[in-house]
Design a protein around this motif. Sequence first.
Motif, PDB file in Angstrom:
ATOM      1  N   GLU A  41      -6.444   4.627   6.290  1.00 20.73           N
ATOM      2  CA  GLU A  41      -6.356   4.504   7.744  1.00 20.73           C
ATOM      3  C   GLU A  41      -6.571   3.064   8.196  1.00 20.73           C
ATOM      4  O   GLU A  41      -5.889   2.582   9.112  1.00 20.73           O
ATOM      5  CB  GLU A  41      -7.383   5.425   8.408  1.00 20.73           C
ATOM      6  N   VAL A  42      -7.499   2.386   7.547  1.00 24.49           N
ATOM      7  CA  VAL A  42      -7.763   0.990   7.882  1.00 24.49           C
ATOM      8  C   VAL A  42      -6.541   0.130   7.551  1.00 24.49           C
ATOM      9  O   VAL A  42      -6.100  -0.697   8.372  1.00 24.49           O
ATOM     10  CB  VAL A  42      -9.005   0.470   7.118  1.00 24.49           C
ATOM     11  N   LEU A  43      -5.988   0.319   6.372  1.00 24.23           N
ATOM     12  CA  LEU A  43      -4.831  -0.474   5.945  1.00 24.23           C
ATOM     13  C   LEU A  43      -3.629  -0.223   6.852  1.00 24.23           C
ATOM     14  O   LEU A  43      -2.924  -1.167   7.255  1.00 24.23           O
ATOM     15  CB  LEU A  43      -4.470  -0.150   4.499  1.00 24.23           C
ATOM     16  N   GLU A  44      -3.397   1.035   7.165  1.00 23.23           N
ATOM     17  CA  GLU A  44      -2.256   1.365   8.018  1.00 23.23           C
ATOM     18  C   GLU A  44      -2.402   0.743   9.405  1.00 23.23           C
ATOM     19  O   GLU A  44      -1.441   0.183   9.955  1.00 23.23           O
ATOM     20  CB  GLU A  44      -2.123   2.887   8.128  1.00 23.23           C
ATOM     21  N   LYS A  45      -3.597   0.827   9.975  1.00 23.86           N
ATOM     22  CA  LYS A  45      -3.844   0.257  11.302  1.00 23.86           C
ATOM     23  C   LYS A  45      -3.640  -1.256  11.286  1.00 23.86           C
ATOM     24  O   LYS A  45      -2.989  -1.815  12.187  1.00 23.86           O
ATOM     25  CB  LYS A  45      -5.267   0.591  11.754  1.00 23.86           C
ATOM     26  N   GLU A  46      -4.203  -1.925  10.291  1.00 24.11           N
ATOM     27  CA  GLU A  46      -4.078  -3.380  10.225  1.00 24.11           C
ATOM     28  C   GLU A  46      -2.628  -3.809  10.038  1.00 24.11           C
ATOM     29  O   GLU A  46      -2.162  -4.780  10.634  1.00 24.11           O
ATOM     30  CB  GLU A  46      -4.947  -3.930   9.098  1.00 24.11           C
ATOM     31  N   GLU A  49      -0.607  -3.625  13.198  1.00 26.48           N
ATOM     32  CA  GLU A  49      -0.896  -4.679  14.181  1.00 26.48           C
ATOM     33  C   GLU A  49      -0.576  -6.082  13.686  1.00 26.48           C
ATOM     34  O   GLU A  49      -0.643  -7.039  14.457  1.00 26.48           O
ATOM     35  CB  GLU A  49      -2.377  -4.588  14.572  1.00 26.48           C
ATOM     36  N   ALA A  50      -0.226  -6.217  12.406  1.00 26.47           N
ATOM     37  CA  ALA A  50       0.034  -7.540  11.820  1.00 26.47           C
ATOM     38  C   ALA A  50       1.513  -7.888  11.859  1.00 26.47           C
ATOM     39  O   ALA A  50       2.372  -7.001  11.839  1.00 26.47           O
ATOM     40  CB  ALA A  50      -0.469  -7.573  10.378  1.00 26.47           C
ATOM     41  N   ASP A  51       1.805  -9.159  11.901  1.00 26.42           N
ATOM     42  CA  ASP A  51       3.185  -9.625  11.778  1.00 26.42           C
ATOM     43  C   ASP A  51       3.586  -9.734  10.309  1.00 26.42           C
ATOM     44  O   ASP A  51       4.732  -9.435   9.944  1.00 26.42           O
ATOM     45  CB  ASP A  51       3.349 -10.996  12.450  1.00 26.42           C
ATOM     46  N   ILE A  52       2.637 -10.180   9.490  1.00 23.93           N
ATOM     47  CA  ILE A  52       2.906 -10.408   8.064  1.00 23.93           C
ATOM     48  C   ILE A  52       1.748  -9.831   7.263  1.00 23.93           C
ATOM     49  O   ILE A  52       0.578 -10.096   7.577  1.00 23.93           O
ATOM     50  CB  ILE A  52       3.050 -11.914   7.759  1.00 23.93           C
ATOM     51  N   VAL A  53       2.052  -9.076   6.236  1.00 20.79           N
ATOM     52  CA  VAL A  53       1.043  -8.511   5.343  1.00 20.79           C
ATOM     53  C   VAL A  53       1.269  -9.059   3.938  1.00 20.79           C
ATOM     54  O   VAL A  53       2.389  -9.038   3.417  1.00 20.79           O
ATOM     55  CB  VAL A  53       1.112  -6.969   5.310  1.00 20.79           C
ATOM     56  N   GLY A  63      -1.384   4.067  -3.357  1.00 21.25           N
ATOM     57  CA  GLY A  63      -1.930   4.471  -2.065  1.00 21.25           C
ATOM     58  C   GLY A  63      -1.980   3.330  -1.077  1.00 21.25           C
ATOM     59  O   GLY A  63      -1.629   3.489   0.107  1.00 21.25           O
ATOM     60  N   ALA A  64      -2.416   2.151  -1.538  1.00 22.34           N
ATOM     61  CA  ALA A  64      -2.475   0.982  -0.658  1.00 22.34           C
ATOM     62  C   ALA A  64      -1.074   0.560  -0.231  1.00 22.34           C
ATOM     63  O   ALA A  64      -0.840   0.227   0.938  1.00 22.34           O
ATOM     64  CB  ALA A  64      -3.185  -0.167  -1.371  1.00 22.34           C
ATOM     65  N   ALA A  65      -0.134   0.571  -1.174  1.00 19.79           N
ATOM     66  CA  ALA A  65       1.248   0.188  -0.857  1.00 19.79           C
ATOM     67  C   ALA A  65       1.844   1.129   0.184  1.00 19.79           C
ATOM     68  O   ALA A  65       2.522   0.691   1.124  1.00 19.79           O
ATOM     69  CB  ALA A  65       2.090   0.189  -2.130  1.00 19.79           C
ATOM     70  N   GLU A  66       1.577   2.418   0.039  1.00 18.04           N
ATOM     71  CA  GLU A  66       2.115   3.386   0.994  1.00 18.04           C
ATOM     72  C   GLU A  66       1.477   3.223   2.373  1.00 18.04           C
ATOM     73  O   GLU A  66       2.164   3.305   3.396  1.00 18.04           O
ATOM     74  CB  GLU A  66       1.894   4.801   0.456  1.00 18.04           C
ATOM     75  N   ALA A  67       0.169   2.983   2.407  1.00 13.59           N
ATOM     76  CA  ALA A  67      -0.508   2.810   3.691  1.00 13.59           C
ATOM     77  C   ALA A  67      -0.001   1.567   4.418  1.00 13.59           C
ATOM     78  O   ALA A  67       0.255   1.595   5.634  1.00 13.59           O
ATOM     79  CB  ALA A  67      -2.014   2.723   3.478  1.00 13.59           C
ATOM     80  N   LEU A  68       0.153   0.472   3.690  1.00  5.73           N
ATOM     81  CA  LEU A  68       0.599  -0.778   4.302  1.00  5.73           C
ATOM     82  C   LEU A  68       2.037  -0.674   4.813  1.00  5.73           C
ATOM     83  O   LEU A  68       2.357  -1.120   5.916  1.00  5.73           O
ATOM     84  CB  LEU A  68       0.462  -1.925   3.300  1.00  5.73           C
TER      85      LEU A  68
END
Length: 326
Positions: A41-46, A49-53, A63-68
């Motif tokens: 949830e944290v990764l998805e939210k960030e 709201e970000a322009d570049i990850v 899991g992290a790749a999917e959330a981002l």
Amino acid sequence: MKKHAPEYQVAALVRNSEKGAQVASQYPTIRLVYGDLGSAEVLEKEAREADIVLNFADADHPGAAEALTTGLAAHSPESPGYMIHTSGTGILTFADVERKTFGESSSKVYDDWDNIKEVTSLPDYAAHRNVDKIILGAASSTTKTAIVCPPTIYGQGRGPGNQRSIQIPELARCILEKGHGILVGPGKTYWTNVHVHDLSDAYISLVEAAAAGGGKATWGPEGYYFTENGEHIWGEVAKAVTAAAHKHGFITSDELKTLPYDEIVKMCPHGPMLWGANSRCRAIRARKLLDWSPKGKSIEEETPSTVTYEADLRGFVQHHAAKVAG
């Protein structure tokens, strides 16, 4: 990145307050986000709201790749989000790993330009491939993706936390602990390599391209970037590590011994792949499109200091100094 472009608003994921303090001490203007790669949830939210990850943390965390990428998908075609993911050329070792032909040379060389489709369609069982597929599959009008695929990284990092890479430091550790040089098979395996500072330049170039609306960079299905500046033979690196360790008195023998597969695995679980499977590639895309021009010290120049750093980390320097002092 923050030093290169201080006007950027940067947020960094940190696991705990101790890690956060390390980052804040060197980069006080970075916004700290507390969590880990499982904090979907944290990764998805960030990402939303970000322009570049940028993901440097783990090439093998789906899991992290999917959330981002889910977060980035919330962007619009008019203002897409950019994802710069880190893979690794361990993905190219699949043939040797499957055949268990460790320590032998191979003439197969991949490239990220003329034969890019071969690189983006490697077998599903190749290392890192499962996460690469998530990133490649996320490319859309709202999510612009690029994968940076580094080879052997050498040299000391500049960050506030870990400044140690994996392959050569781990080889140095094993040699220091064994007291002599080690080889996987006959030691004829090829890998390409890059200085960590040159690698950071490639990331900066991609970020600048993203900030300019994509720039000259390739994004999406062919947005795949090798980052190499030459290649080495692991037997020659092992010889150089052993010579440096012996010269400083950290080990008593400069002899190189081929160790059985099981013994290598016991010392370093991924050792047979890291030092015994071929990974050869050519970084064409970054040079053509991003004017990437690596200029760091060579792997030969950096190896002695890597050995000394590892010896100090493991207490060998202090032990040797006490031995000399009597």
